[in-house]
Structure formats: C-alpha cells, structure tokens
Design a protein around this motif. Structure first.
Motif, PDB file in Angstrom:
ATOM      1  N   ALA A  77       0.833  -1.210   0.000  1.00 41.93           N
ATOM      2  CA  ALA A  77       0.000   0.000   0.000  1.00 41.93           C
ATOM      3  C   ALA A  77       0.867   1.260   0.000  1.00 41.93           C
ATOM      4  N   LEU A  78       1.954   1.236   0.748  1.00 44.38           N
ATOM      5  CA  LEU A  78       2.852   2.382   0.823  1.00 44.38           C
ATOM      6  C   LEU A  78       3.777   2.490  -0.387  1.00 44.38           C
ATOM      7  N   GLY A  79       3.912   1.378  -1.127  1.00 43.36           N
ATOM      8  CA  GLY A  79       4.868   1.368  -2.226  1.00 43.36           C
ATOM      9  C   GLY A  79       6.291   1.396  -1.709  1.00 43.36           C
ATOM     10  N   LEU A  80       6.570   0.568  -0.716  1.00 45.99           N
ATOM     11  CA  LEU A  80       7.891   0.508  -0.098  1.00 45.99           C
ATOM     12  C   LEU A  80       8.401  -0.929  -0.158  1.00 45.99           C
ATOM     13  N   ALA A  81       9.624  -1.105  -0.646  1.00 47.14           N
ATOM     14  CA  ALA A  81      10.206  -2.444  -0.820  1.00 47.14           C
ATOM     15  C   ALA A  81       9.247  -3.301  -1.652  1.00 47.14           C
ATOM     16  N   THR A  82       8.782  -2.738  -2.725  1.00 46.47           N
ATOM     17  CA  THR A  82       7.718  -3.343  -3.527  1.00 46.47           C
ATOM     18  C   THR A  82       8.033  -4.760  -4.004  1.00 46.47           C
ATOM     19  N   PRO A  83       9.245  -5.077  -4.489  1.00 47.33           N
ATOM     20  CA  PRO A  83       9.497  -6.460  -4.907  1.00 47.33           C
ATOM     21  C   PRO A  83       9.330  -7.459  -3.759  1.00 47.33           C
ATOM     22  N   ALA A  84       9.904  -7.162  -2.613  1.00 43.80           N
ATOM     23  CA  ALA A  84       9.802  -8.069  -1.466  1.00 43.80           C
ATOM     24  C   ALA A  84       8.381  -8.120  -0.925  1.00 43.80           C
ATOM     25  N   ALA A  85       7.715  -6.968  -0.859  1.00 39.21           N
ATOM     26  CA  ALA A  85       6.346  -6.922  -0.345  1.00 39.21           C
ATOM     27  C   ALA A  85       5.402  -7.726  -1.231  1.00 39.21           C
ATOM     28  N   GLY A  86       5.498  -7.539  -2.536  1.00 35.44           N
ATOM     29  CA  GLY A  86       4.643  -8.277  -3.463  1.00 35.44           C
ATOM     30  C   GLY A  86       4.913  -9.765  -3.427  1.00 35.44           C
ATOM     31  N   ALA A  87       6.196 -10.130  -3.370  1.00 40.08           N
ATOM     32  CA  ALA A  87       6.549 -11.548  -3.312  1.00 40.08           C
ATOM     33  C   ALA A  87       6.038 -12.191  -2.021  1.00 40.08           C
ATOM     34  N   ALA A  88       6.215 -11.495  -0.899  1.00 39.17           N
ATOM     35  CA  ALA A  88       5.749 -12.032   0.384  1.00 39.17           C
ATOM     36  C   ALA A  88       4.236 -12.243   0.370  1.00 39.17           C
ATOM     37  N   ALA A  89       3.514 -11.249  -0.118  1.00 42.72           N
ATOM     38  CA  ALA A  89       2.053 -11.367  -0.186  1.00 42.72           C
ATOM     39  C   ALA A  89       1.643 -12.503  -1.110  1.00 42.72           C
ATOM     40  N   ALA A  90       2.324 -12.645  -2.225  1.00 44.46           N
ATOM     41  CA  ALA A  90       2.019 -13.737  -3.154  1.00 44.46           C
ATOM     42  C   ALA A  90       2.285 -15.093  -2.499  1.00 44.46           C
ATOM     43  N   GLY A  91       3.354 -15.173  -1.717  1.00 48.18           N
ATOM     44  CA  GLY A  91       3.645 -16.422  -1.011  1.00 48.18           C
ATOM     45  C   GLY A  91       2.568 -16.781  -0.006  1.00 48.18           C
ATOM     46  N   ALA A  92       2.097 -15.794   0.728  1.00 52.05           N
ATOM     47  CA  ALA A  92       1.013 -16.041   1.688  1.00 52.05           C
ATOM     48  C   ALA A  92      -0.243 -16.511   0.971  1.00 52.05           C
ATOM     49  N   MET A  93      -0.528 -15.924  -0.177  1.00 51.82           N
ATOM     50  CA  MET A  93      -1.727 -16.318  -0.927  1.00 51.82           C
ATOM     51  C   MET A  93      -1.571 -17.697  -1.562  1.00 51.82           C
ATOM     52  N   THR A  94      -0.341 -18.123  -1.821  1.00 52.41           N
ATOM     53  CA  THR A  94      -0.111 -19.491  -2.284  1.00 52.41           C
ATOM     54  C   THR A  94      -0.528 -20.474  -1.202  1.00 52.41           C
ATOM     55  N   GLY A  95      -0.163 -20.165   0.035  1.00 53.26           N
ATOM     56  CA  GLY A  95      -0.573 -21.015   1.152  1.00 53.26           C
ATOM     57  C   GLY A  95      -2.078 -21.048   1.328  1.00 53.26           C
ATOM     58  N   ALA A  96      -2.734 -19.915   1.152  1.00 52.51           N
ATOM     59  CA  ALA A  96      -4.197 -19.870   1.255  1.00 52.51           C
ATOM     60  C   ALA A  96      -4.851 -20.633   0.121  1.00 52.51           C
TER      61      ALA A  96
END
Length: 179
Positions: A77-96
């Motif tokens: 949302a803040l647009g900070l560390a966008t590559p890591a933030a997007g990857a982390a969120a995608a990983g969590a959604m893989t688990g879901a």
C-alpha cells in the motif's frame, strides 16, 4: 490525443492497485494476528484453524501468515520495498490457495479464486513496480531495484513450495493417502 494527456495514468492505476490489494492483505493479517475487522479470536483461534487445515505448528503458522499479510500488504500500500512486499504477499496467498484448492476455483464454493486474485495482483505489482506515487520513488528506489524482483520471487517460491508441500503431505497422510 497527445501523450501529455496520458501522463500519470499508469502511476495512478498502480497507486489504486497498491492501496486496494495492500489494504485488503493488511486487513487479513490484522484479522489473523489481533482478531480485528471481524477476525475470530486473533492469534490463538487462527492458530487452531491453521493446524486444522494442516499448517503445523498452528500458532507459529498463524503468526507467519498474519505477519506476512499485514507487513506485505502495508508495504504494498505504501509502495515501499515493492518487490519483497509483493513476493511475500504472493507467497502467503499461495498457502491460502492450497487450503481452498479442493473446493474448486470459485470463491462462492469455498475455492481458491480470491487467494489467487490477490496473489497475482501482488505479483504483478512486484514486477511492475510501485509507480511515482510511492515511498520507493520518494527514496530513490533504494529498496526497489530490478535485481530484487527475481530474487524476491525466487526465495518466496522456494519457501512457499516447501511450506505448502509439507502441509499437503501432512493432509494426505491424515486422509490415509500416504500410508
């Protein structure tokens, strides 16, 4: 139509995607961790639920999922560390998505549609970058370098593969499929 009329539209679109997806992910994380926004019981109850769907130990799994969603979503949302933030969120959604996969695709049937939509949006943002209306841009993209995208995605893919693979093996074993 001149290009001057188009200036800012992609960046505004990225801002809206970041705020929407990041806000939803952060809210989901807050549900898991604190029971906010209609979450049931915070970390304790989420841990019990995580263990019931094969993520063991449950409380630690709930903390990892909650922190990844809250932190990754807030950073997106803040647009900070966008590559890591997007990857982390995608990983969590893989688990879901792994939990919902047996129910098919569509969310109204309990399927993985919603998790995949959030995961793909987070991945797209990690790849596209945050745009000019972001903290990454304000900070000179110190945490948003081109090489960070494949690194973040690769590390997240490896971790998600291990975590979801262990969970799926555990679930198959409980169902009598790995005897």
């Amino acid at each position: 139509m001149s290009c001057n009329a188009c200036l800012g539209r992609p960046d505004l679109g990225l801002l809206l995607l970041r705020l929407g997806a990041g806000g939803v992910l952060a809210a989901h994380g807050a549900q898991k961790l604190f029971g906010w926004f209609g979450g049931s019981g915070g970390l304790e109850q989420t841990g019990i639920a995580m263990e019931a769907v094969g993520y063991v130990p449950g409380k630690r799994s709930a903390a990892a999922a909650g922190l990844t969603e809250l932190g990754g979503g807030a950073l997106l949302a803040l647009g900070l560390a966008t590559p890591a933030a997007g990857a982390a969120a995608a990983g969590a959604m893989t688990g879901a998505a792994a939990v919902h996969a047996p129910n098919g695709f569509f969310a109204q049937e309990g399927g993985y549609e919603y998790a995949v939509s959030l995961g793909l949006t987070a991945t797209g943002l990690a790849i596209a970058g945050p745009g000019v209306f972001s903290l990454d841009h304000l900070l000179g993209h110190a945490l948003n370098r081109h090489w960070m995208v494949p690194l973040s995605m690769g590390v997240t893919a490896a971790i998600a593969t291990l975590v979801v693979g262990a969970r799926n093996k555990r679930v198959r074993s409980q169902d009598g499929g790995d005897e």
